[in-house]
Design an enzyme around this catalytic site. Structure first.
Site, mmCIF file in Angstrom:
data_model
loop_
_atom_site.group_PDB
_atom_site.id
_atom_site.type_symbol
_atom_site.label_atom_id
_atom_site.label_comp_id
_atom_site.label_asym_id
_atom_site.label_seq_id
_atom_site.Cartn_x
_atom_site.Cartn_y
_atom_site.Cartn_z
ATOM 1 N N THR A 166 42.070 38.705 32.811
ATOM 2 C CA THR A 166 41.130 38.787 32.341
ATOM 3 C C THR A 166 41.137 40.111 30.847
ATOM 4 O O THR A 166 40.460 40.053 30.375
ATOM 5 C CB THR A 166 40.537 40.453 32.707
ATOM 6 O OG1 THR A 166 40.761 39.856 34.652
ATOM 7 C CG2 THR A 166 39.413 41.183 33.731
ATOM 8 N N GLU A 217 41.399 49.695 39.690
ATOM 9 C CA GLU A 217 41.020 48.354 39.117
ATOM 10 C C GLU A 217 41.146 48.839 37.969
ATOM 11 O O GLU A 217 41.853 47.907 37.135
ATOM 12 C CB GLU A 217 39.235 48.546 39.146
ATOM 13 C CG GLU A 217 38.801 47.402 38.205
ATOM 14 C CD GLU A 217 38.778 45.995 39.302
ATOM 15 O OE1 GLU A 217 40.332 45.581 39.917
ATOM 16 O OE2 GLU A 217 38.457 44.752 38.919
#
Lengths: 313, 313
Positions: A188, A136
């Site tokens: 993001t 991630e």
């Protein structure tokens, strides 16, 4: 005893889509969705390499092992556990990239859950979260477990602590999630970049009350309390401008009966909670119509909460 | 129907001591103590005046009705409900002023609960909190319900919202509270004044995780989770310097087995949670000893949580 089971040569695992942030609990709450997910298949190799064999995805993804969330997580887990066997990865992306549904987390989680299937002594879910986080990290630039944790554990999860990793599974009333993914580009990293590094004390107190009340609502399975509590005074006002028509779409969801509507993760997708499947369908249509009025096309998914998280196939 | 019961001329009410903030939940969480409290007796008057007849207290308190928390709360409640009858107040202070045990809140609450005893149609607990808050406001300079709410409701309370007033009673495991009141002067107003008007985003996220986990711990009645979660990264570091020897006393409490130790409200008192009465006695002694090493004398109370809050006698 050998680290790996002798008779296992290939393991596939499925990891569900997830939604993070939920309107309260920025960076600490997330949930697993039942609608879609990623599947990763690991096959043993003799050459000690971690190799991406194939990615089935509508959008292009890096085949270089250190740039892909799944292979990087596998590599870190092998290093840490002292596994010297190599693996080929096949990644089947069910989650559209940039949809705000935790695609990068799901690939990493499916990969480490598959690898766990090879182990003579499988590791705990908390440790799987830790390894998936490495994956991630390359995708989002930060060690945020709010997608990875619900992906591994299922349900609605609270990350009490990252070091040591501690995840709490919350109870919840029956809920249907609507995810609406507008065809807008919000990364993001840039969605994090615009956030103010400080929070006003007064807002902090108000938002704390909302968070605490939402946790109570989950435990009490009290939908009306959830409706009163799911508010985001801190993050949403800063990110709303990244999504064309955001407040109109949110209002359309609420007017159509949604319990709450907010950015899913860092956006641009929105997540709405609904009490029933029929209610969720009306809410989804209202949100799509509101986006259309802003000339924005969008995809949508309706999903109950996935109670179990990732699993080997 | 008349607003007041015809046959009631005098009502006394008791309101318990309280502790606010608890280490997590600044300004939103508080609890009621069983150890001590204030009693207020209201007697009808024919002259339509609100008069303080007598205050039994070791320290001096204002007899002027608009400066006393009890009489001011009664005055506001009479005005709002259209009560034109006058009342004499006798206030029996069981809670030492400035002890960090919600003395001003208790007097105001006992007064409005006593007044409620006169009403043909008594008002809700939420409205009692609102009226008592007027009293608390003159004492602390702000509309903070974290003492008033547990004083009215009992138990451990979360204030979800002040406008409209909404209080949630939390479940909790069996707990013993130790309150240690050092003989130091810290005024609520100045303790608020030193707080930074902003909170770092990173601290906000970490503290949110602690708060959410503590709420889970209360619902799950999980003392070990409570132990891991009761931390204050935001307020405690700013106020600790106001209390001589603060961190030594806190550490002494933890070393003696306390679940947590923190400033009670704005201090200077400390609140420690313990699992048993015997445990609480050891913790209290350890805290007193630590204060003595800093040449600070202190009083202490050991109390379970009061489950019911204020009541008429």
């Amino acid at each position: 005893m050998s680290l790996l089971k002798a008779d296992v040569n290939r393991v596939s695992a499925f990891a569900p889509a997830t939604s993070a942030n939920l309107g309260v609990g920025f960076d600490i709450l997330g949930l697993a969705l039942d609608a879609v997910g990623d599947t990763v298949t690991l096959t043993k190799r003799d050459d000690n390499q971690i190799v991406i064999e194939k990615i089935n995805s509508v959008t292009g993804l890096p085949l270089e092992p250190t740039k892909n969330t799944a292979s990087f997580a596998v590599q870190k887990m092998c290093e840490d556990l002292g596994i010297t066997t190599g693996f080929s990865l096949q990644i089947d992306k069910g989650i559209a990239m940039g949809s705000g549904m935790g695609g990068s987390a799901a690939s990493a989680v499916a990969a480490v859950v598959a690898l766990n299937g090879f182990l003579s002594s499988p590791i705990s879910k908390e440790r799987l979260v830790e390894f998936a986080l490495y994956g991630e990290e390359i995708a989002s630039g930060g060690r945020h477990a709010d997608n990875v944790a619900p992906c591994v554990f299922g349900g609605i999860t609270l990350i009490r602590s990252i070091d040591p990793m501690e995840v709490i599974n919350l109870p919840y009333p029956e809920l249907y999630c609507v995810i609406v993914h507008p065809h807008l580009q919000v990364e993001t990293k840039s969605a994090r970049g615009i956030l103010s590094p400080t929070v006003a004390l007064k807002k902090y107190i108000e938002q704390s009350a909302a968070l605490a009340a939402a946790i109570c609502a989950f435990y009490q399975k009290d939908v009306e309390l959830l409706r009163r509590s799911m508010q985001d005074l801190i993050i949403e006002p800063q990110r709303a401008a990244l999504v064309t028509g955001y407040y109109d779409v949110k209002q359309a969801a609420i007017d159509a009966g949604a319990i709450s509507a907010t950015l899913s993760g860092s956006g641009p997708s929105l997540l709405a909670f609904c009490e029933s499947k029929t209610g969720a369908e009306s809410v989804a249509q209202a949100m799509l119509t509101a986006f259309k009025q802003h000339q924005v096309n969008a995809d949508h998914w309706i999903s109950p909460i996935n109670p179990n998280g990732a699993y080997t196939l």
